[in-house]
Structures are given as C-alpha cells and as structure tokens.
Design a protein around this motif. Structure first.
Motif, short mmCIF file in Angstrom:
data_model
loop_
_atom_site.label_atom_id
_atom_site.label_comp_id
_atom_site.label_asym_id
_atom_site.label_seq_id
_atom_site.Cartn_x
_atom_site.Cartn_y
_atom_site.Cartn_z
N GLU A 32 0.83 -1.21 0.00
CA GLU A 32 0.00 0.00 0.00
C GLU A 32 0.86 1.26 0.00
N GLU A 51 1.33 -4.56 -4.62
CA GLU A 51 -0.07 -4.18 -4.57
C GLU A 51 -0.91 -5.30 -5.18
N ASP A 56 -4.05 -2.75 -9.29
CA ASP A 56 -3.55 -1.50 -9.85
C ASP A 56 -4.35 -0.33 -9.26
N ALA A 57 -3.67 0.69 -8.78
CA ALA A 57 -4.31 1.78 -8.05
C ALA A 57 -5.40 2.51 -8.84
N HIS A 91 -8.55 0.39 -9.16
CA HIS A 91 -9.26 0.25 -7.90
C HIS A 91 -10.14 1.47 -7.63
N GLY A 92 -9.58 2.65 -7.85
CA GLY A 92 -10.35 3.88 -7.64
C GLY A 92 -11.52 3.99 -8.60
N LEU A 117 -1.24 5.76 -1.56
CA LEU A 117 -2.12 4.86 -2.29
C LEU A 117 -3.56 5.32 -2.22
N HIS A 118 -4.01 5.78 -1.06
CA HIS A 118 -5.37 6.27 -0.93
C HIS A 118 -5.58 7.51 -1.80
N GLN A 152 -3.99 8.04 -4.62
CA GLN A 152 -4.06 7.56 -6.00
C GLN A 152 -5.44 7.00 -6.32
N TRP A 153 -6.01 6.26 -5.39
CA TRP A 153 -7.36 5.72 -5.61
C TRP A 153 -8.37 6.84 -5.81
N THR A 173 7.95 -1.61 -7.89
CA THR A 173 6.58 -1.93 -7.54
C THR A 173 6.12 -3.19 -8.28
N LEU A 219 2.71 -5.14 -9.23
CA LEU A 219 1.27 -4.93 -9.31
C LEU A 219 0.56 -6.22 -9.67
#
Length: 327
Positions: free
Chosen positions: A113, A125, A128-129, A132-133, A161-162, A164-165, A305, A307
């Motif tokens: 995260e 992760e 993928d960010a 997810h968002g 990460l939050h 990015q979402w 990273t 993913l």
C-alpha cells in the motif's frame, strides 16, 4: 575413544543445528494499527505462510495509526537484526529515514500500500491503483444514478495509495459523470471509527442533499454506514468503500453500505512472506511472472513496484464467503 567420537558427533550436530537456525529467515512486519479485523486477517496470513515455508515471521501492530509508532517499531526490528522488514506505511515520508537506516544495516525492506516507497526494495499491490479507484467510482455513480453531491474519505491524507485511488476516481467522475459533484476536499478520517461517524454526521447536516460517500481506510465505510443508518438516510446516501467483511456485513445487509471492493488482507500477509522468501533465495521478480496471491504481475523496475490483479466484491452475494474465511 567411543566417548570422544560421541562428543565429536554431538558437537557436529549442535553446529549443524546452529547453522540451520542462523539461516532461518527472520522477518517483522509493521502494520498501520493493531487489533482491528483487517490487520488481524493479515496476521493470520503471515503466520500460516511462514509456517509453511519454515520462516520466522511476525506482525507488529501499533496501538494507534501513528507514523511515529511505526518508526519506533522499525527501530526495534533493526536492533533485533532481522533479515527483512515489512511495512504497511501510515506516512511514507516519515518512514524514509528509518528505512534508510534499515537498509544501511543490511536489512531488506518490503512495503505494501505504498507504491514508489523510498527505502524499499519492493512494494507490492494486489490491484492497480487507478483501476481500484475507478471501480469504486463506477459503483458510487450507479448507486447515485450518476448525479448529485458526494464526499471522499481516505485513511490519512499522507497515504499515497489512498490519494491515487481517490484521484483516479475523481478524474473518472469528472470525465464520465459531469452531473456528480464532490462537495469538499478529502477527509483523512478513514482509520478512525469515531472520526468517520462524526464527519458523516457533519456532512449530512451541512449538505442535506448529500447523496454519496466514497470511503477508504479500514473504518471509513463502517463509520459512514453507521451514521447514515442512525440518521435513517439509507435510501438517500450511498456509502461505497473498502472494509473488513466481518465488520461491515450487517451494514451491507441493512443497506447502510452499498458495496465496494477489497483485496484479501490475509492474502496480502501471505504475499509478504512469499516475496521475502523469493528475495532470500535470490529468485528474480520479473514482469509477467505469476506470484501466488497476485496472479500475473506487472513489475515496474523504476519504482520497485509489483502490481497484481486480485480483488473481491463486497456485495451481499460475495460477503458470506469472505466472512466465513474469518475476514
């Protein structure tokens, strides 16, 4: 002569046992906060996978979602001279100096995260960010009939990460759902049940026509759902987000939370240990390979990273399966 041979044999046995103990990988994993269902499930994954692989791995759960407590925990692991440190960061910037000290001490670092975490050998992760968002925004838009006011919660304003979402979700909303409107800036309340309840109550009072809340952070959807239910606004306010299934199942059944997506935290705990094992064995981690729990992965060498693509739907149909797993 026989006594001498027996003594030599015993010494050789003890030496071999000592060498095996010394070779056993030791890993401490520092999470955001201890004692909540999400990280309890992650700890179960860490323990089960470590037992399978003969690895000495354990979780450290601070008493609050405080970056300073994470720094202290990492310093303690450095002092214990572990081989690998795992972290789910609350504030990646705050951790940079202590992760550098770990690396300088010859300790490898895995994060989760926290894409592009400075000081980490690898971050992984389970999804993928941006995807997810966007998936959460699609669910929120469907519930809101693609129009109206909504708000966004993150676990902390310092969790990349939050961000990015929610950034991906917001950009997708602006492009695809122009009749929707985010009413304020994001709120960093998602790791606190009390703060999530309070913020939701304040928003419903300030914006009587509020139609949606997208919440990230383990307690964000739970707090928002409880507040919406207590105000009898289940049919007026759509709550969408990622939460622990066992904690949120009753709210979903009552309609206070409409759904969302998570990766399985137990799987994330297992993946921590699998990647650590690969690193100890000097096994290459390459783009397109398959890692159990992640599936076929995308590997970004520049940002270190990994993913994956492995999420679960938090709908009424799928929740019982997740709850049965202890999540």
């Amino acid at each position: 002569m026989k006594k001498h041979l027996i003594a030599c044999s015993l010494l050789a046995l003890f030496a071999a046992s000592g060498a095996q103990a010394a070779d056993k990988l030791r890993m401490g994993i520092v999470v955001k906060i201890g004692g909540i269902p999400w990280f309890n499930a992650m700890e179960a994954g860490i323990k089960s996978e470590a037992a399978k692989r003969g690895i000495d791995a354990w979780m450290v759960g601070p008493t609050a979602a405080d970056p300073a407590l994470q720094v202290r925990a990492i310093e303690d692991l450095i002092a214990q001279k572990v081989d690998i440190i795992g972290v789910v960061p609350n504030d990646p910037k705050v951790l940079e100096p202590v992760l550098k000290r770990a690396r300088d001490a010859g300790i490898e670092v895995i994060t989760h995260e926290s894409p592009d975490q400075k000081g980490a050998n690898w971050d992984f992760e389970l999804v993928d960010a941006p995807t997810h968002g966007i998936n959460h925004m699609k669910a929120l838009a469907k519930c809101m009939h693609e129009e109206g006011k909504y708000a966004m919660y993150v676990g902390s304003l310092t969790v990349p990460l939050h961000q990015q979402w929610t950034d991906a979700a917001l950009n997708y909303q602006k492009e695809h759902y122009p009749k929707m409107q985010m009413v304020t800036d994001k709120f960093g309340v998602g790791e606190s049940l009390d703060d999530s309840i309070r913020t939701t109550n304040e928003l419903m009072s300030k914006f009587p026509d509020l139609k949606g809340i997208m919440a990230f952070g383990s307690q964000g959807p739970i707090g928002a759902g409880r507040a919406v239910m207590n105000r009898n606004k289940i049919d007026q306010v759509c709550v969408i987000g990622a939460f622990s299934p066992g904690q949120g199942a009753s709210l979903v059944q009552r309609g206070a939370i409409k759904g969302g997506y998570i990766w399985n935290p137990q799987t994330a705990g297992e993946v921590f240990v699998r990647i650590a094992d690969m690193m100890q064995k000097k096994e290459p981690i390459t783009d397109g390979m398959t890692i159990e729990g992640l599936g076929k992965v995308k590997v970004d060498e520049a940002t270190h990273t990994i993913l994956g693509n492995n999420t679960e739907s938090l709908d009424k149909e799928n929740l019982p399966k997740l709850v049965k797993m202890g999540l």
